[in-house]
Design a protein around this motif. Structure first.
Motif, PDB file in Angstrom:
ATOM      1  N   ASN A 250       0.855  -1.185   0.000  1.00 41.08           N
ATOM      2  CA  ASN A 250       0.000   0.000   0.000  1.00 41.08           C
ATOM      3  C   ASN A 250       0.893   1.238   0.000  1.00 41.08           C
ATOM      4  O   ASN A 250       0.936   1.998   0.965  1.00 41.08           O
ATOM      5  CB  ASN A 250      -0.925  -0.009   1.220  1.00 41.08           C
ATOM      6  CG  ASN A 250      -2.016   1.036   1.117  1.00 41.08           C
ATOM      7  OD1 ASN A 250      -2.259   1.599   0.046  1.00 41.08           O
ATOM      8  ND2 ASN A 250      -2.666   1.321   2.222  1.00 41.08           N
TER       9      ASN A 250
ATOM     10  N   THR B 299      -0.063   4.966   1.042  1.00 38.32           N
ATOM     11  CA  THR B 299      -1.471   4.770   1.445  1.00 38.32           C
ATOM     12  C   THR B 299      -2.428   4.989   0.278  1.00 38.32           C
ATOM     13  O   THR B 299      -3.434   5.686   0.385  1.00 38.32           O
ATOM     14  CB  THR B 299      -1.839   5.686   2.628  1.00 38.32           C
ATOM     15  OG1 THR B 299      -1.652   7.047   2.270  1.00 38.32           O
ATOM     16  CG2 THR B 299      -1.010   5.355   3.859  1.00 38.32           C
TER      17      THR B 299
ATOM     18  N   THR C  94      -5.820  -1.201   6.492  1.00 36.50           N
ATOM     19  CA  THR C  94      -6.166  -0.014   5.711  1.00 36.50           C
ATOM     20  C   THR C  94      -7.261   0.756   6.429  1.00 36.50           C
ATOM     21  O   THR C  94      -7.904   0.248   7.340  1.00 36.50           O
ATOM     22  CB  THR C  94      -6.649  -0.390   4.291  1.00 36.50           C
ATOM     23  OG1 THR C  94      -7.804  -1.241   4.399  1.00 36.50           O
ATOM     24  CG2 THR C  94      -5.564  -1.091   3.492  1.00 36.50           C
ATOM     25  N   GLU C  95      -7.458   1.975   5.981  1.00 41.06           N
ATOM     26  CA  GLU C  95      -8.451   2.850   6.600  1.00 41.06           C
ATOM     27  C   GLU C  95      -9.851   2.521   6.087  1.00 41.06           C
ATOM     28  O   GLU C  95     -10.035   2.191   4.919  1.00 41.06           O
ATOM     29  CB  GLU C  95      -8.111   4.300   6.267  1.00 41.06           C
ATOM     30  CG  GLU C  95      -9.045   5.327   6.892  1.00 41.06           C
ATOM     31  CD  GLU C  95      -8.705   6.756   6.482  1.00 41.06           C
ATOM     32  OE1 GLU C  95      -9.436   7.675   6.879  1.00 41.06           O
ATOM     33  OE2 GLU C  95      -7.703   6.942   5.748  1.00 41.06           O
TER      34      GLU C  95
END
Length: 1005
Positions: A439, A442, A598-599
């Motif tokens: 990632n 991000t 991850t968000e």
């Protein structure tokens, strides 16, 4: 040829009972077994020494008085033939013919076999056959199946759960227990007593040809905890689990179906790795074990001697040393790893002498029975040895409830073994399994969709429909393809991001690897583009890619099922966060148990109704209500969407674009939203202006727009205006004054071809004066006010607000709506004048206009005033589909937040969702419609909360959200086609309200 005929003769002679054990004893015949190397002594008291604690810990393993009496009673009446027959479990198929079925009948009748293992077929057929075969057996049969990922491993028309390796990526083992429970329920419903699962092999060898995805992974702790969870679920339904393949098939490069695999490890290594899960499983109540055909020199010194027939392995290690007292099965004795070593019958005898209880898939039961019979007569094994296994078999038949056997009820069996909660669980499994390995910066989840041009490129040879369609529900994603990699990269130059999906068959034992060409393409794509690679296959497929340095995002989605594809797309756009961890190592960069978080963004996702507390059976009633509308010609077609707690749980399209039944409605089609435009385009921009302090609740209309400054409307407050409490008339038919006596548009106002003066398009080949909007506003300014202040719904409010927004922001409403909202929301199917982007076939027609435009309105707004404003008005003109409308309504439900973006404050939303004049009998909030007041008619079912809000549209549209239940409900239709003046049957029959009522009833209290 001679030997073949002799073999057939012996088989049929045995099948009709020519030979039997009693006759052998009488003549004291010499043993026919001459290939057995060693005769092992059997001492029952040496077996299962450490199992007292198991029985104390797990009551179902205890020997109850009733059980012991039943077992002793049955055993005491059994002939030697019947005792020996109990040792055999033979193969059965429900997809074969009567020859096969009759053969099994004979095996049951003549050889008193103990059980059946079913392979290919179907659930209904298998249930009926089980009843048939059980009815012919004096002692009820064990019924078993290999159901490692559910009975779908063998049976058609059944639910397929994820492979073990997919489950191995899940850290929440309670989810795996739930899988076991569902597997247990389906097995139980089919009359199955043994599920030959879980696989306990620790797959430390990526080249393993037969285990691989069947293993939970290479970490012994993860494999064990996953297997325990699955077992507890299965056995909790009184279906027995069988751990396999003892002592461990994970680190082999040979398929035991074809030859004997070598496991060349020391005893110490086996103890540390391969045997670890078995010891833990025994302590957790595992009922049975399957012994594999393996060559394990450290356990069995004889060269290439299969573990399945090794006394050292089965009795010495499994029973004596490890203390296992459960039922022991051989792996299938017709597998080449076994059958190549000994002839039929001989292998069965040796397997029994080694300490196995049940002999699985014997190649030749009559011959095997003869061998066992002779061995018994020659004291190669004792009555005590035989009783030990047979009584154990009977004991577990009692525990399985076979002492009170009842035939399977075959009614509704398909529905029973395919419950909707399986799908709900499947969503949860993939939400927890899908693993992010890279990632960079991000990149995941994709946040700035408003400025990211995204392309999708497919690799692999399997279906990708669900993945692509779900990606497109979040934003515009363009599918790009080319047979040449250089040409493909040229096409991709205009994109900011490329999502590469690698899709391989979701069927077991298919080739899941990248081809050499595909590996080259991945490298070339990554070198020239920003790439997210998403592989929908087992993680080992990535081992072939030598370098991941140029890939920005890397996702393992494990399988290519529809739900895996859907959930993976959700992760890419942040509707869920990544939780999975690699169950196996891929490279030095990606070791076992690696996985990036991850968000999670507040975008709409997708799931099954149960996962958000909704009953799918009740929700399914929507289908019949919607179809009632179609069949009753209340509308040609419709889209219906329901979301709860941020998840879409129902999205379907019904009917056709028109009554000619040519073009079926698709979820992606865009409808004329009519008055939904008010809350979906105009109102959010008004709320932003309010949020920025450009207007207050008390701001007067004369201040907002100069055209009203010197009129009797100058003191109308903003709050009154938006509450339909300003004494305005409902509407004015502005178009009528532009028509001649024959209702034809006059040349004074219209042209068929646009120019600088006549530039606003009203319909196909019809353009109006560009400044005619001024005439409309003056007409509103000069219109009469109603004599008293009371609630009166009026289009004037939003015609005025559009004018106000364009004045203060110096941009047209359509531009404002897109720039301020739609591009951030990913509502790329929401727009005015949709023919600028869509073809007509994607837009259901709204009306056959015979009074103004004299044409079929398809892609042009139905509302006459909105058409005269060039298709962009504050009260009508917007087109969209249900998914996009749901995004906007979800943004409202989240009080101005969506996708990590804030559009206006929570305070502003709360003030706009307040009914300021309810005490005066006016239910309206600021722009939003509200539930009807007691004793009055209104837009809802009357069963939603007072805090709920939404709007209806003349064309048969409806959008409603309820903060208390967190439900969004969208209904889109073209009920005005072909005649908008026809009675509104959709409304009179309460179609939209009845659907809303069903939605409320579906909430699980």
């Amino acid at each position: 040829m001679h030997h073949s005929f002799l073999r057939i003769f012996i088989f049929f002679s045995l099948a009709i009972g020519v030979c039997n054990c009693a006759s052998k004893k009488e003549v004291n015949a010499k043993p026919v077994v001459n290939t057995i190397d060693t005769i092992h002594e059997f001492k029952q008291n040496e077996i299962g020494k450490s199992t007292v604690s198991r029985k104390e810990k797990f009551p179902f393993l205890k020997d109850s008085d009733g059980e012991s009496k039943w077992v002793d009673s049955i055993y005491g009446k059994m002939t030697l033939d019947e005792k020996l027959g109990q040792l055999f479990m033979i193969s059965a198929y429900s997809n074969k013919d009567s020859v096969h079925f009759n053969m099994i009948d004979r095996m049951i009748r003549n050889y008193k076999i103990g059980g059946l293992i079913f392979f290919q077929g179907g659930p209904g057929r298998q249930a009926r056959l089980t009843n048939r075969f059980q009815s012919k057996s004096k002692i009820p049969l064990f019924i078993a199946i290999d159901a490692e990922w559910g009975v779908s491993m063998r049976l058609d028309s059944t639910y397929r759960f994820p492979w073990n390796m997919t489950l191995g990526a899940i850290k929440d083992k309670e989810l795996i227990r739930k899988v076991g429970t569902q597997m247990g329920k389906e097995s139980k419903r089919l009359g199955i007593n043994f599920n030959f699962a879980p696989v306990l092999d620790i797959n430390t060898n990526p080249k393993n040809p037969i285990i691989g995805f069947r293993s939970f992974g290479e970490d012994k702790v993860n494999v064990t905890s996953s297997a325990i969870a699955l077992m507890k679920g299965v056995q909790g339904e009184n279906v027995f689990s069988t751990g396999k393949h003892f002592p461990g098939h994970g680190d082999t490069e040979t398929d035991s179906h074809y030859s004997l695999p070598l496991v060349n490890f020391t005893k110490e290594r086996l103890e540390q790795v391969e045997l670890y899960p078995y010891r833990q499983m025994f302590d957790e109540g595992l009922v049975s074990v399957m012994v594999a055909h393996l060559n394990v020199p450290s356990l069995e010194p004889r060269d290439s001697y299969p573990s399945s027939i090794s006394y050292n392995v089965v009795t010495g290690l499994l029973q004596k040393e490890m203390g296992f007292d459960g039922l022991i099965f051989t792996d299938a004795l017709n597998m080449k790893a076994a059958s190549n070593y000994r002839k039929p019958g001989e292998i069965d005898l040796e397997a029994f002498l080694a300490g196995n209880d049940m002999l699985l898939c014997a190649e030749d039961v009559p011959t095997a029975m003869e061998k066992l019979c002779v061995a018994y007569q020659d004291s190669l094994f004792s009555e005590e040895r035989l009783a030990y296994s047979v009584k154990k078999i009977l004991k577990f038949k009692y525990k399985a409830g076979l002492n009170h056997y009842k035939p399977i009820n075959t009614a509704n069996i398909s529905a029973d073994i395919n419950p909707s909660e399986n799908t709900a669980l499947q969503y949860q499994l993939y939400e927890n399994a899908i693993t992010v390995l890279k990632n960079k910066e991000t990149l995941l989840p994709i946040k700035s969709i408003e400025k990211t041009r995204i392309a999708y490129v497919k690799l692999g040879d399997d279906n990708n429909t669900s993945f692509v369609s779900t990606l497109k529900k979040y934003t515009e994603v363009t599918e790009i393809a080319d047979a040449n990699i250089d040409s493909l990269n040229v096409k991709l130059k205009n994109f900011d991001l490329v999502i590469v999906g690698f899709h391989k068959s979701d069927k077991a034992w298919k080739n899941h690897a990248f081809s050499e060409t595909e590996i080259q393409w991945v490298n070339q794509l990554a070198l020239q583009n920003k790439v997210i690679l998403d592989v929908f296959t087992k993680p080992y497929s990535l081992s072939a890619i030598p370098d991941f340095s140029e890939i920005e995002g890397l996702i393992v989605s494990y399988q290519n099922s529809d739900i895996a594809q859907e959930v993976s797309a959700e992760l890419i756009f942040g509707a869920i966060d990544a939780k999975g961890k690699l169950p196996v190592s891929i490279s030095n960069d990606f070791k076992v148990n690696f996985g990036l978080p991850t968000e999670k963004l507040d975008r709409l996702g997708f799931t099954a109704p149960e996962n958000v507390g909704m009953n799918p059976k009740i929700l399914a009633k929507i289908d019949s209500i919607a179809q009632k509308a179609i069949d009753g010609k209340m509308t040609p077609g419709a889209q219906v969407l329901v979301a709860r707690k941020g998840k879409v749980i129902y999205q379907k399209s019904f009917g056709y674009h028109s009554y000619d039944n040519v073009r079926k409605v698709q979820n992606s089609d865009v409808y004329d939203l009519a008055s939904l435009t008010k809350i979906l385009a105009t109102l959010p921009n008004v709320m932003q202006a309010y949020d920025k302090g450009k207007v207050t609740l008390d701001t007067k209309l004369g201040v907002m727009l100069p055209v009203f400054a010197n009129t009797d409307k100058k003191d109308i407050a903003f709050k009154e205006l938006l509450s339909h409490y300003a004494r305005f008339e409902a509407w004015i038919p502005f178009y009528k004054s532009t028509l001649d006596s024959n209702k034809i548009p006059m040349e004074k106002y219209y042209r068929k071809v646009p120019d600088e003066v006549f530039s606003k398009q009203v319909a196909d080949s019809l353009y109006i004066l560009k400044d005619y909007n001024d005439t409309i506003m003056k007409a509103i300014a000069n219109s009469r006010l109603l004599p008293k202040k009371e609630y009166k719904y009026s289009d004037f409010t939003f015609l005025i607000l559009k004018e106000y927004l364009e004045k203060i922001n110096h941009k047209t409403l359509d531009v404002q709506a897109y720039e301020n909202f739609y591009r951030f929301l990913g509502a790329n199917n929401t727009l005015f004048n949709p023919l600028q982007k869509f073809v007509k076939t994607d837009i259901p027609p709204t009306e056959v206009d015979k009074y103004f435009r004299h044409q079929v309105l398809q892609g042009y707004v139905h509302d006459m005033a909105a058409a005269m404003e060039g298709g962009v008005a504050g009260h009508a003109g917007l087109f969209s589909n249900a998914m996009d409308v749901a995004k906007i309504m979800q943004m409202y439900l989240q009080k101005g937040h969506y996708g990590g973006h804030t559009y206006f404050s929570e305070k502003t939303f709360n003030e706009f969702n307040t009914c300021y004049f309810c005490a005066e009998g006016n239910r309206r909030a600021l722009g939003f419609d509200k539930q009807q007041l007691p004793g009055t008619q209104g837009p809802t079912c009357g069963c939603v909360s007072a805090s709920s809000f939404g709007h209806t549209g003349f064309t048969g549209t409806y959008a409603w959200a309820d903060p208390e239940t967190e439900i969004v409900y969208i209904f889109l239709s073209n009920r005005t086609y072909p005649d908008a003046s026809a009675p509104n049957a959709l409304s009179k029959n309460n179609i939209r309200e009845d659907i809303q009522k069903v939605i409320q009833e579906a909430i699980i209290k």
